[in-house]
Design an enzyme around this catalytic site. Sequence first.
Site, PDB file in Angstrom:
ATOM      1  N   GLY A  25       4.424  44.314 -14.937  1.00 34.55           N
ATOM      2  CA  GLY A  25       3.290  43.432 -14.187  1.00 34.55           C
ATOM      3  C   GLY A  25       2.925  43.099 -15.093  1.00 34.55           C
ATOM      4  O   GLY A  25       2.462  42.198 -14.943  1.00 34.55           O
ATOM      5  N   ASP A  40       4.801  48.725  -2.366  1.00 33.74           N
ATOM      6  CA  ASP A  40       4.573  47.087  -2.135  1.00 33.74           C
ATOM      7  C   ASP A  40       3.272  47.335  -0.903  1.00 33.74           C
ATOM      8  O   ASP A  40       2.904  47.738   0.036  1.00 33.74           O
ATOM      9  CB  ASP A  40       5.271  46.068  -1.947  1.00 33.74           C
ATOM     10  N   LYS A  63      12.866  28.358 -24.415  1.00 32.82           N
ATOM     11  CA  LYS A  63      12.749  28.351 -23.014  1.00 32.82           C
ATOM     12  C   LYS A  63      11.145  27.387 -22.304  1.00 32.82           C
ATOM     13  O   LYS A  63      10.203  27.446 -22.693  1.00 32.82           O
ATOM     14  CB  LYS A  63      12.361  29.792 -22.256  1.00 32.82           C
ATOM     15  N   GLN A 107      11.125  39.721  -9.576  1.00 38.60           N
ATOM     16  CA  GLN A 107      11.495  40.439 -10.638  1.00 38.60           C
ATOM     17  C   GLN A 107      11.816  41.529 -10.219  1.00 38.60           C
ATOM     18  O   GLN A 107      12.619  42.492 -11.295  1.00 38.60           O
ATOM     19  CB  GLN A 107      10.238  40.557 -11.758  1.00 38.60           C
ATOM     20  N   ARG A 125      17.178  39.380 -18.234  1.00 41.57           N
ATOM     21  CA  ARG A 125      16.882  40.387 -19.167  1.00 41.57           C
ATOM     22  C   ARG A 125      15.301  40.614 -19.236  1.00 41.57           C
ATOM     23  O   ARG A 125      14.838  41.807 -20.044  1.00 41.57           O
ATOM     24  CB  ARG A 125      16.159  39.109 -20.629  1.00 41.57           C
TER      25      ARG A 125
END
Length: 362
Positions: free
Chosen positions: A258, A191, A99, A170, A142
């Site tokens: 994260g 958030d 990747k 994400q 993933r």
Amino acid sequence: MIHCKLLSTGHEDIAVNKIGVQSIVEESDRMKIAVLSRGDIEKIFTMEEAIQADKDALEFYSRGGSTVPLRTNIDVAEEKGQSLYMPAYVGGAKALGVKIVSVYPNNIEKGLTSVPATMVLLNPETGEVGALLDGTYLTQLRTGAVAGAATDILARKDAKVFALFGTGGQAESQLEAVLTVRNIEEVRVFDISKERTEDFVQRMGEKYAKKFNVKIMAVSNADEAIEHADIITAVTTAKKPVFNGKGVKKGAHINGVGSYTPDMQEIDEYILLHADKIYVDTRHGVLSESGDFIIPMEKNKFKEESITGELGEIIMGKVPSRDNDEEITFFKTVGSGVLDVVTSRRIYEKALENNAGQIIEF
């Protein structure tokens, strides 16, 4: 391994003569590469399949069935950018690839994404490139799926309330993954930006509320988010804990997603010190990269021996999973190349079955 027209294996073009074995390459045998966009992948590959791919990938890893070299980081000083190359090979899954992820902050001024990514999948039998995939979406898929795998294995079966911290790129896959493995009735989203939170809740409500029969709501503070929450996922870039670990109820499962650098710490140290069981995707990755572990370890508050095991080791039956409904379980992921190559290999196989994507040849 699936042999198909998209890959030029060369196996059909072997001739034996008195001199030896000679590979005959004809003009029709030019290498063909499948190109799979996000839209192509979304049409053929489900979150359930991604979760299974991640479970298999981590089991291969924990069994020692993978090769994951250290990533190569190239600085491009003139553009204030970096280009990272992350290769991996999983023999049991016939998955080989690299990747390529670049970090170019100035791309925003050009109207481009600041973190472009491409997955290059190779045929392990020939070394030829077989496919190019949208690396940004692959990473999101993933990463959501690995937290989904941990939730599926570790969270209580009767979990109903899910708290999600973070609304960045994400976050959506984290939400979809948890909704996929548990019958969640209420999702609480928090958030630091109220505007981002409300926008995320609206978009996710339109996409998932009816599909999963779930209520998705914004909350005003972290305490409200985790009150009586059965599952908690943090997917932020915070350098300070995003919720008070003492407020986590007995029996909850927590996903830390994260914190991927040594100075990031989104999970309260209290969780590491008081969780009944602690799991990681890979020991080496987490202990090398995540401030959630590195910071308390540098203070001598936490030791590596306190990690119950890798998620793949649970699947192997090497370490115990949740023993009862009162245990607090914690799973930490920083990602691994094995997740990229196994998931992209499974996507590629589905693309062949469904004749999806575009073909380029040269």
